[in-house]
Design an enzyme around this catalytic site. Structure first.
Site, short mmCIF file in Angstrom:
data_model
loop_
_atom_site.label_atom_id
_atom_site.label_comp_id
_atom_site.label_asym_id
_atom_site.label_seq_id
_atom_site.Cartn_x
_atom_site.Cartn_y
_atom_site.Cartn_z
N ARG A 58 35.42 36.73 42.14
CA ARG A 58 35.02 35.31 40.86
C ARG A 58 36.04 35.25 39.81
O ARG A 58 36.18 33.93 39.58
CB ARG A 58 33.41 35.51 40.28
CG ARG A 58 32.04 36.39 40.44
CD ARG A 58 31.64 37.62 40.05
NE ARG A 58 32.25 38.90 40.92
CZ ARG A 58 32.06 39.19 42.05
NH1 ARG A 58 31.37 39.11 42.68
NH2 ARG A 58 32.12 40.13 42.16
N THR A 59 36.58 35.84 39.35
CA THR A 59 37.45 35.71 38.52
C THR A 59 39.14 34.89 38.66
O THR A 59 39.08 34.29 38.49
CB THR A 59 38.56 36.88 37.26
OG1 THR A 59 37.05 38.01 37.14
CG2 THR A 59 39.45 36.47 36.34
N LYS A 86 59.25 46.43 47.84
CA LYS A 86 60.27 47.01 47.42
C LYS A 86 61.09 47.62 46.11
O LYS A 86 62.15 48.18 46.01
CB LYS A 86 61.66 45.83 48.01
CG LYS A 86 61.20 45.00 49.30
CD LYS A 86 61.79 43.50 49.85
CE LYS A 86 61.80 42.51 50.56
NZ LYS A 86 62.02 41.63 49.97
N ARG A 108 46.09 39.68 36.05
CA ARG A 108 44.96 41.02 36.56
C ARG A 108 45.94 42.34 36.96
O ARG A 108 46.81 41.60 37.85
CB ARG A 108 43.89 40.70 37.28
CG ARG A 108 42.86 42.37 37.21
CD ARG A 108 41.84 41.61 38.16
NE ARG A 108 41.16 41.44 37.59
CZ ARG A 108 39.23 40.61 37.70
NH1 ARG A 108 39.11 41.26 39.19
NH2 ARG A 108 38.55 40.16 36.81
N HIS A 136 38.79 41.96 29.87
CA HIS A 136 38.05 40.91 30.24
C HIS A 136 37.52 39.62 29.94
O HIS A 136 36.82 39.15 29.70
CB HIS A 136 37.01 41.15 30.94
CG HIS A 136 37.69 40.27 32.43
ND1 HIS A 136 37.44 39.17 32.23
CD2 HIS A 136 36.93 41.07 33.65
CE1 HIS A 136 37.73 39.11 34.08
NE2 HIS A 136 37.31 39.33 34.38
N1 CP Z 1 33.29 39.96 36.97
C1 CP Z 1 34.47 39.76 37.80
O1 CP Z 1 35.81 39.89 36.93
O2 CP Z 1 34.43 39.83 39.19
P1 CP Z 1 35.83 39.56 39.82
O3 CP Z 1 36.47 41.21 40.14
O4 CP Z 1 35.30 39.38 41.18
O5 CP Z 1 36.80 38.91 39.47
#
Ligand code: CP
Length: 312
Positions: A58-59, A86, A108, A136
């Site tokens: 999603r993100t 590497k 992320r 998040h």
């Molecule tokens: N909610 C969320 O962060 O989903 P993903 O890990 O699929 O990005």
């Protein structure tokens, strides 16, 4: 209103006014597909790089869509085929990407503080798309937008967050956002998954799901984050589902119109039953839809856009 910060690293450091401003901008973008009264490609000529060192459906997808809908050039950095294999460090990776003059880096990473570390190393704005169990922020913003759309306001809401609170960046960001906007938050889960300091964040703690969900406006279910656990904290998933999973029987303890939310990915039959996840009270897919609008708003405001006047 513009954001006072160059980066979006967490909800903890945002004011209630800044959170509301992002939500207002996202709401208008969802309605109009662009900032109010502005050109439709306000980020034309800007470059966004998505660096996802952890998996995401999603993100990552919604950050990419959001950037493209605003006219930016969006690059998805594939760390599995990058020179990290590497031995290149995170810092060397990002300073080399910075040398290509991106405007915004979305990151992320499994390490708490990774986004803040990158923000120190580069000139670009940095958006935290999840750093370990820390924060998040865009997930919390899309959750807040979904609640506000349905209930009209966050002020006065009673919200129960269920499950693996200890390892959840979603829980932490939502607790900051909800309490700043005037909601009351309850958390519930197995004792091994409730961190000891959680009450210092201004939440009420429960070990019984039935007690936690009584009278709440919103139930947010969380996945058990086995990838962040040092050891198994549960006897079995079956027992977790039996004592803490949200199913129709347990849901009978809540209000009839309670909102059911989950950040995804969901583990059907563990923290939530399919009947509840797909049922009439579920807002899980609305959350995903709102993720695009929220990420458009974050890009727009970090790129120097101003929140326009938006009626609700
Ligand atoms: N909610 C969320 O962060 O989903 P993903 O890990 O699929 O990005």
């Amino acid at each position: 209103m513009t954001l006072s910060t160059k980066h979006l690293l967490g909800i903890e450091t945002l004011s209630a006014e800044e959170i509301s401003s992002i939500l207002d901008t996202a709401q208008s973008m969802k309605k109009e597909g662009a900032p109010p009264g502005k050109e439709s490609s306000p980020l034309a000529g800007k470059t966004i790089i998505n660096l996802f060192y952890e998996s995401s459906t999603r993100t990552r997808t919604s950050f990419e869509l959001a950037g493209k809908r605003l006219g930016a050039d969006v690059l998805n950095f594939d760390f599995s085929t990058s020179s990290m294999s590497k031995g290149e460090t995170l810092k060397d990776t990002v300073i080399n990407l910075q040398a290509m003059n991106p405007d915004i880096l979305v990151i992320r990473h499994s390490a708490p503080g990774a986004a803040a570390f990158v923000a120190e190393a580069v000139d670009a704005s940095v958006i935290n798309a999840g750093d370990g169990a820390h924060e998040h922020p865009t997930q919390a913003l899309l959750d807040l937008l979904t609640m506000r759309e349905c209930r009209g306001s966050i002020q006065g809401l009673l919200v129960a967050i269920l499950g693996d609170i200890a390892h959840s960046r979603v829980a932490r960001s939502n607790i900051w956002g909800l309490t700043k906007l005037g909601a009351t938050v309850r958390v519930a889960g197995p004792p091994t998954m409730i961190p000891p300091y959680i009450e210092n964040m201004g939440v009420e703690m429960f070990y019984s799901v039935e007690e936690a969900i009584a009278d709440v406006d919103v139930i947010m279910c969380l996945r058990i984050q086995r990838e962040r656990q040092q050891k198994y904290l549960l006897p079995s998933l079956e027992e977790y589902a039996k004592f803490f999973g949200l199913n129709h029987e347990r849901l009978a303890h809540a209000k009839k119109d309670v909102m059911i939310m989950h950040p995804g990915p969901i583990n059907r039959g563990v923290e939530i039953s399919s009947a509840v996840a797909d049922g009439k009270n579920s807002f899980i897919l609305e959350q995903v839809t709102n993720g695009v609008a929220v990420r458009m708003a974050c890009f727009y405001l970090l790129a120097g856009g101003r929140q326009g006047h938006v009626a609700h």
